[in-house]
Scaffold this motif. Structure first.
Motif, mmCIF file in Angstrom:
data_model
loop_
_atom_site.group_PDB
_atom_site.id
_atom_site.type_symbol
_atom_site.label_atom_id
_atom_site.label_comp_id
_atom_site.label_asym_id
_atom_site.label_seq_id
_atom_site.Cartn_x
_atom_site.Cartn_y
_atom_site.Cartn_z
ATOM 1 N N ASP A 97 0.874 -1.157 0.061
ATOM 2 C CA ASP A 97 -0.008 0.073 -0.111
ATOM 3 C C ASP A 97 0.653 1.118 0.064
ATOM 4 N N LYS A 104 -6.166 1.709 -4.894
ATOM 5 C CA LYS A 104 -6.750 2.160 -3.869
ATOM 6 C C LYS A 104 -8.448 2.433 -4.063
ATOM 7 N N SER A 125 -6.795 3.682 3.251
ATOM 8 C CA SER A 125 -6.656 3.881 1.767
ATOM 9 C C SER A 125 -7.610 2.888 1.178
ATOM 10 N N SER A 127 -7.732 -0.089 0.110
ATOM 11 C CA SER A 127 -6.830 -0.600 -0.914
ATOM 12 C C SER A 127 -6.857 -1.919 -0.806
ATOM 13 N N LYS A 265 -2.555 -2.316 -8.842
ATOM 14 C CA LYS A 265 -3.084 -0.947 -9.641
ATOM 15 C C LYS A 265 -2.981 -0.945 -11.001
#
Length: 342
Positions: A97, A104, A125, A127, A265
């Motif tokens: 993270d 996120k 976050s 995430s 991501k």
């Protein structure tokens, strides 16, 4: 890989989970060009057919222990081959993270299904999300070697004179997780200096450090040690197999390893990835994970999911913070590596 009765789990879940999915999820695979690649360290025998049948997405699993998964993700930073990571280890997820490896603000449509434990483990976050937590170690002793009266009851008892040269634990640098979350809680709870002294007392009493938890199981059975700090799934499997052991949950609690799931991501398969995360937060899915043999010994993070009867009614898990664990990981592991223990 461990062999589980995955087929029976699949058929029991198809109707229940299938009915809970909307039409978009049920036909999710229609727009999918590549399989969803999931790196994981457990449940690889059952999760693929469950997820594919419930959502329509294709998935490809890459399984390894926690250290292997972390090493693979590190090696692939420049060109990641994974979409989702689902494994034990709060320190790893906190580090990913911080390094902005994870997507996120996940679209968690099932966020309301989280119970108090699951909600408490959400990072700011958003995430990654916890799908369960288990005791990275409980106290286990061989009843053929020591009596109930002599057996350790609290963690500090592992340094007792009557257990001289007869206690085992897993190496936090090798069996990481679950061994690292176990030791980290003591360092965070006691402070670094007192944490070192706590384990120094155990080591000076002749404790033996083994690479992984299965090595501890073998040592307990062959009489090399009399008691150990042992991951709960290994402990309860021994008990289920009729081995001469007893399991103690110390009153102060059992340090936990948290199983999280997060999305890369850079993934080009985000729709399927978010479907996978939400699928893990379905009550029906967690019911099946709990029923998954030796891997099912954990505290669920979804409401109205009961854990296994063999565990205490309200198991006390104490959890080292992910950010703190990540920040001090190198120092703690280096300190353990420097100890003159077997």
């Amino acid at each position: 890989m461990k062999k589980l009765c995955g087929i029976s789990f699949v058929f029991s879940l198809l109707f229940a989970v299938g009915c809970s999915q909307d039409e978009t999820n049920a036909k999710g695979g229609d727009n999918q060009s590549e399989p969803l690649v999931v790196y994981l360290n457990d449940f690889d025998e059952i999760i693929e057919p469950l997820f594919e049948e419930a959502t329509g997405y294709d998935v490809e699993l890459v399984s390894g222990n926690g250290a292997e998964v972390q090493s693979r993700i590190e090696a692939e930073k420049g060109n990641p081959n994974w979409d989702v990571v689902w494994m034990d280890g709060q320190a790893a997820f906190a580090r990913w993270d911080e390094e902005e490896v994870l997507l996120k603000d996940l679209d968690l449509k099932n966020i309301d299904s989280l119970n108090e434990l699951g909600t408490s483990l959400l990072p700011e976050s958003n995430s990654y999300v916890a799908t369960g937590a288990h005791a990275s170690s409980v106290i286990v002793y061989n009843t053929n070697e020591i009596s109930e009266a002599e057996a350790p009851k609290e963690w500090s008892d592992l340094a007792s004179p009557n257990l001289k040269d007869s206690v085992g634990m897993a190496d936090p640098a090798v069996a990481a997780p679950p061994a690292y979350p176990f030791v980290t809680w003591f360092f965070q709870n006691l402070g670094m200096d007192n944490g070192k002294q706590f384990f120094t007392n155990i080591f000076e009493n002749g404790a033996k450090v083994y690479p992984k938890n299965p090595n501890i199981v073998e040592a307990l059975l062959n009489g090399d040690i009399k008691a150990a700090a042992l991951q709960e799934s290994n402990a309860y499997t021994m008990k289920a197999n009729g081995e001469p052991i007893e399991i103690i949950w110390p009153e102060e609690g059992a340090p936990a390893s948290v199983r999280y799931v997060g999305i890369n991501k850079q993934s080009e398969n985000k729709e399927a990835a978010e479907a996978f995360v939400n699928f893990l937060l379905e009550k029906e899915t967690q019911d099946e994970l709990v029923a998954a043999g030796s891997e099912g010994y954990f505290s669920p993070t979804v409401s109205d999911v009961a854990d296994l009867d063999e565990r205490p009614e309200d198991p006390k898990l104490v959890i080292a913070e992910g950010d703190w664990s990540a920040e001090h990981e190198a120092e703690i592991k280096e300190w353990f590596a420097d100890q003159s223990v077997e």
